[in-house]
Design an enzyme around this catalytic site. Sequence first.
Site, PDB file in Angstrom:
ATOM      1  N   GLY A  33      -1.583  13.107   9.644  1.00 57.45           N
ATOM      2  CA  GLY A  33      -0.713  13.410   8.504  1.00 57.45           C
ATOM      3  C   GLY A  33      -1.439  13.203   7.196  1.00 57.45           C
ATOM      4  N   PHE A  37      -1.589  10.757  -1.680  1.00 61.56           N
ATOM      5  CA  PHE A  37      -2.323   9.498  -1.850  1.00 61.56           C
ATOM      6  C   PHE A  37      -3.413   9.327  -0.784  1.00 61.56           C
ATOM      7  CE2 PHE A  37      -2.158   4.652  -1.660  1.00 61.56           C
ATOM      8  CZ  PHE A  37      -3.070   4.525  -2.688  1.00 61.56           C
ATOM      9  N   PHE A  38      -3.042   9.502   0.485  1.00 64.06           N
ATOM     10  CA  PHE A  38      -3.984   9.296   1.587  1.00 64.06           C
ATOM     11  C   PHE A  38      -3.940  10.478   2.548  1.00 64.06           C
ATOM     12  CE2 PHE A  38      -4.012   4.454   1.203  1.00 64.06           C
ATOM     13  CZ  PHE A  38      -5.343   4.417   0.838  1.00 64.06           C
ATOM     14  N   LYS A  39      -5.101  10.805   3.066  1.00 68.65           N
ATOM     15  CA  LYS A  39      -5.196  11.685   4.223  1.00 68.65           C
ATOM     16  C   LYS A  39      -5.556  10.796   5.421  1.00 68.65           C
ATOM     17  CE  LYS A  39      -6.939  15.495   1.405  1.00 68.65           C
ATOM     18  NZ  LYS A  39      -5.715  16.328   1.447  1.00 68.65           N
ATOM     19  N   VAL A  40      -4.773  10.896   6.460  1.00 70.06           N
ATOM     20  CA  VAL A  40      -4.923   9.967   7.591  1.00 70.06           C
ATOM     21  C   VAL A  40      -5.378  10.755   8.813  1.00 70.06           C
ATOM     22  CG1 VAL A  40      -3.831   8.149   8.951  1.00 70.06           C
ATOM     23  CG2 VAL A  40      -3.038   8.618   6.618  1.00 70.06           C
ATOM     24  N   ASP A 148       3.883  -3.594   1.159  1.00 73.23           N
ATOM     25  CA  ASP A 148       4.480  -2.316   1.614  1.00 73.23           C
ATOM     26  C   ASP A 148       4.942  -2.447   3.058  1.00 73.23           C
ATOM     27  OD1 ASP A 148       5.341   0.290   1.642  1.00 73.23           O
ATOM     28  OD2 ASP A 148       3.353   1.157   1.950  1.00 73.23           O
TER      29      ASP A 148
END
Length: 1358
Positions: A33, A37-40, A148
């Site tokens: 996904g 903010f982040f690419k995982v 978080d």
Amino acid sequence: MGNQLAGIAPSQILSVESYFSDIHDFEYDKSLGSTRFFKVARAKHREGLVVVKVFAIQDPTLPLTSYKQELEELKIRLHSAQNCLPFQKAAEKASEKAAMLFRQYVRDNLYDRISTRPFLNNIEKRWIAFQILTAVDQAHKSGVRHGDIKTENVMVTSWNWVLLTDFASFKPTYLPEDNPADFNYFFDTSRRRTCYIAPERFVDGGMFATELEYMRDPSTPLVDLNSNQRTRGELKRAMDIFSAGCVIAELFTEGVPLFDLSQLLAYRNGHFFPEQVLNKIEDRSIRELVTQMIQREPGQRLEADDYLKQQRGNAFPEVFYTFLQPYMAQFAKETFLSADERILVIRKDLGNIIHNLCGHDLPEKAEGESKASGLVVLVSVITSCLQTLKSCDSKLAALELILHLAPRLSVEILLDRITPYLLHFSNNSVPRVRAEALRTLTKVLALVQEVPRNDVNIYPEYILPGIAHLAQDDATIVRLAYAENIALLAETALRFLELVQLKTLNMENEPDSEEVDEATRPNGDYDTELQALHEMVQQKVVTLLSDPENIVKQTLMENGITRLCVFFGRQKANDVLLSHMITFLNDKNDWHLRGAFFDSIVGVAAYVGWQSSSILKPLLQQGLSDAEEFVIVKALNALTCMCQLGLLQKPHVYEFASDIAPFLCHPNLWIRYGAVGFITVVAHQISTADVYCKLMPYLDPYITQPVIQIERKLVLLSVLKEPVSRSIFDYALRSKDIASLFRHLHMRQKKRNGSLLDCPPPEDPAIAQLLKKLLSQGMTEEEEDKLLALKDFMMKSNRAKANAVDQSHLHDSSQKGVIDLAALGITGRQVDLVKTKQEPDEKRARKHVKQDSNVNEEWKSMFGSLEPPNIPQALPKTSDHEVVPTGKSPRSESSAGVCVPLSTSPQVSEAAHIPSKKPVIPVVSSTVLPSTYQIRITTCKTELQQLIQQKREQCNAERIAKQMMENAEWESKPPPPGWRPKGLLVAHLHEHKSAVNRIRVSDEHLLFATCSNDGTVKIWNSQKMEGKTTTTRSILTYSRIGGRVKTLTFCQGSHYLAIASDNGAVQLLGIEASKLPKSPKIHPLQSRILDQKEDGCVVDMHHFNSGAQSVLAYATVNGSLVGWDLRSSSNAWTLKHDLKSGLITSFAVDIHQCWLCIGTSSGAMACWDMRFQLPISSHCHPSRARIRRLSMHPLYQSWVIAAVQGNNEVSMWDMETGDRRLTLWASSAPPLSELQPSPHSVHGIYCSPADGNPILLTAGSDMKIRFWDLVSPERSYVVAGSTGSPSVSYYKKIIEGTEVVQEIQNKQKVGPSDDTPRRGPESLPVGHHDIITDIATFQTTQGFIVTASRDGIVKVWK
């Protein structure tokens, strides 16, 4: 990381895979996904799967270095937190396009686990909530705030261990309440709008004016607000507590979140409270816990540790604190990476686990139930390992654990968690696992006493189809397990169906339930379901009853055939079961199967009813005339039970009584008891008139006097006549023409009765000889009458045996795994278990003369004849038919099938005679008794003296063998005194085409052998190596073993050569060397192939002769040490080395064969006691360097010589104390240092006692041959080496208590001393050009050295 990032639009969007181009240790696997903010992504690493989070750098001015340092510090702080999983690595790409975070991959997070089957039950939810608080407490005590916490960041392993991950200290602490952009960018990665952030983190938007100004006017310089934020306020513990409370609430509401963003902002302002969601939490203590954790005011929230203490015994059971948390934490450690290890640990601790989780000494039942429910947590650990288990033992241990825990688990756990894995194991590749899985599945399902709604059709749709293939499994053991358990499976399936039907009827009858859920209603009505179930089970039962292996059929009958009758009903029991069972009597070779039929027929007949008696009557009659007496006994017992149950009609009863009455004189004690049992039961069932009118006439010939209470067994047994002699019975039964024998016996009976005037002798010579033999064995007129009474039975039995023999010839009688003792002519030895009465000596003496006819030949051979060899002629002679023994043979009381063979030794008497009460003939005159008695004793004494002499000779042989072992020589031809080889090359042999691995010299030094990677073994004549011949060739080459020949050895005192290849082959070769110098012959004598997966190939071997055994000992790469007895072709012993201490590289055997020592690749030296096959001690080299070669010390029995990897080190170790006594160090490195600047190692060792002055020859990877004088180390020297090698000197010193002989290169070339022999001309490169792999010596007219190298060269030196 600052709130300004939310407003930056990326200039270029790349796929996550593109960022892996510069990472070499990680291989991209799949995307997990992507957000702004982040690419995982998930990636593959050599240690497992990892999660990679990629942050695309849009602003190069971001201070990423400080964040990287912060993450590194966080990882260090959380190192001991077992419920926390921080990022393990933070990296910035060289191209500075992205920053990357790495952590371990865990498949499921809590959000996914809540909605995944099998759904979490109440105790599992409590356990997860407990771990969430524990994880938060561990982080806070380590000085770390998460920032978080949400269900996506709470990872749950397959065994329900919680890992708090993705610590977000780099995310902003505070967010604007009037702008959701930052929240969406940093925290709403799932796009669910769910909010877990504490309300105090949302602040007035004025503090973010700088960002707003920048968004209005891009020319305004961007300010990093992160540092300012941290000065205004950092993450607080209360913030994490609020987030954890939201997660726990979502866990207990089946995934319903407490807040979304708008609701949380309203809650912050006091305009909303999630009461509706909280009320869905059924447990009051959990609801109160969540309510306290989500207080709007941070000061009212407690610490995580306080909540754990507060809810101890309330929301969280006491067992979580006292046992489960510390016990389960051990599985989270890296030491328990293997599923097999986890299972074995749990099995070892099972008693302690049951005591802690299911203790029965609890004061309250509710607490006991709470503790027992803790087993669910343990079950999750077991089930998580099942699919990844490797070894068969671990799988069987797991099934054993399931079976122990199943009675303490709920129905839902058994059906939803356990059953699928048991069905998975039923498809395992190992037959033992499949069989045990089926047994465990059956027992587990039998524990289910109620059926949940969603499992009403589990049997017909899931379980029975899942195991259907096992009925035709290739392995007999699996089909055996199916036959053993199918009755219980069918019974349980029927109970399931009835429970479902009862539940459905109850639901329909309830007034509140107008409709029954279609999903929970069974398919169709009860009769249809029952018919379908009958068909499924019937198909498998018929398959098993038709199995080619009789043991499967036998097992099915012996394990619940009656329960199958109840399951199928009367009609199918008759049509399906009984019809197949009848066919089992046609198998004449397997009496066990026929016996099992009669064992189980009573239950079937009782269920089918008396109507089956007409069908069973001929079958029971067939059993009464079976060739095996065990089957007759079982048939009699079946008849007795059926008569008791009233299953036999009265005419049939009398007919059976007529057939069974002759058994009252049968020689088999069990058959006589069975006949008595049937007669007494019949007497109970019929009237008194019938007893005396119909039953007594059958009994009169076999009783000594009239009897009144015939229904009492003891009374009937006390009046029975003596049975037929076993020897007479067996001899008559085995005769080929038994019909003619009985005709003649019948004529003799008529003559005795007066109905026939004369009885001529039989015309057939065979019958006459047979009759004479019977009379010589003591057959009297009374015995003849009893044989005639058994005539019908004996005729049928004789025919049955003949048919069985014929059938065995038609079919293959030599079945695999079946040994026919009768065909081999082996006679079982028996003794009578009835204790004989002690008699006075004079009575025993009087019977000796008359008992001789009953004693077998073996008894006579052992103890002498009972009849003296020279009986005075004055003794009266009696005819054969008058001689009747006064004692009974043991076989008169037991059959071959009934008696237990107590011993196979000839000393066990087969004639433990029971004296008769009434002698039939007069005893001999007392005047001859003393001499007769004395002669018998003398004969026995002679035999005893012979036995004693034999034992003395055996003892002397063992003593001589022991002396030979104690006086064993180190070598048959040692070097001559003062031998110092000069290093002159005698022969250069290049016949091998690849590396030579080993050299061995025969005992008398006539031959030596070499083996090579080219697959050949070459035999060389030592006499031709003296340099007197122009050409030197091998005299034999053997290449039929295949693979690369790794090692070989000569057998002591012979020209037998054992060789081993890397393909697992081990062969023993015979060399005919008596014709030397002519060409000898070589031929293989024995061989074996090792299992490459189980044992691996042989790495070293030795031979020793212990007198009684000729043992070839070999070690394999997988840790097996095997002593192969070459005389019996079996293993004399087998040892198993623990591979944790390294792979075996070499081993050596003590000269007295008391112990052996192995060396490993990890530097371990382990000793084994050869007498008891037990490990004694183990010592390790300080540097854990590989042991290349081991040898025993020629003088000190407890010392071993070990050549170690590196520095040309050769050390001598005292294995009794573990001390390193002496080290030979041919390296420039400091002695005994663990550094290895010199990679050279010794590969070959030769050691000799040399008349009390031991010497050592070494050779190895530096291509030099060294001569070590262990008495005078300074006299050591290099025998042969490469050209131009500098001169060396040897010095002795003491380092840390160890004597060290060090080789030191001379600074200037010094001429050789008088003692040091000169080597050959320096200009001739006579040395080896590759690694020397082995060294040996042999003696002819002088001493020689033979070496071999990796390039296939063999050189001979003197």
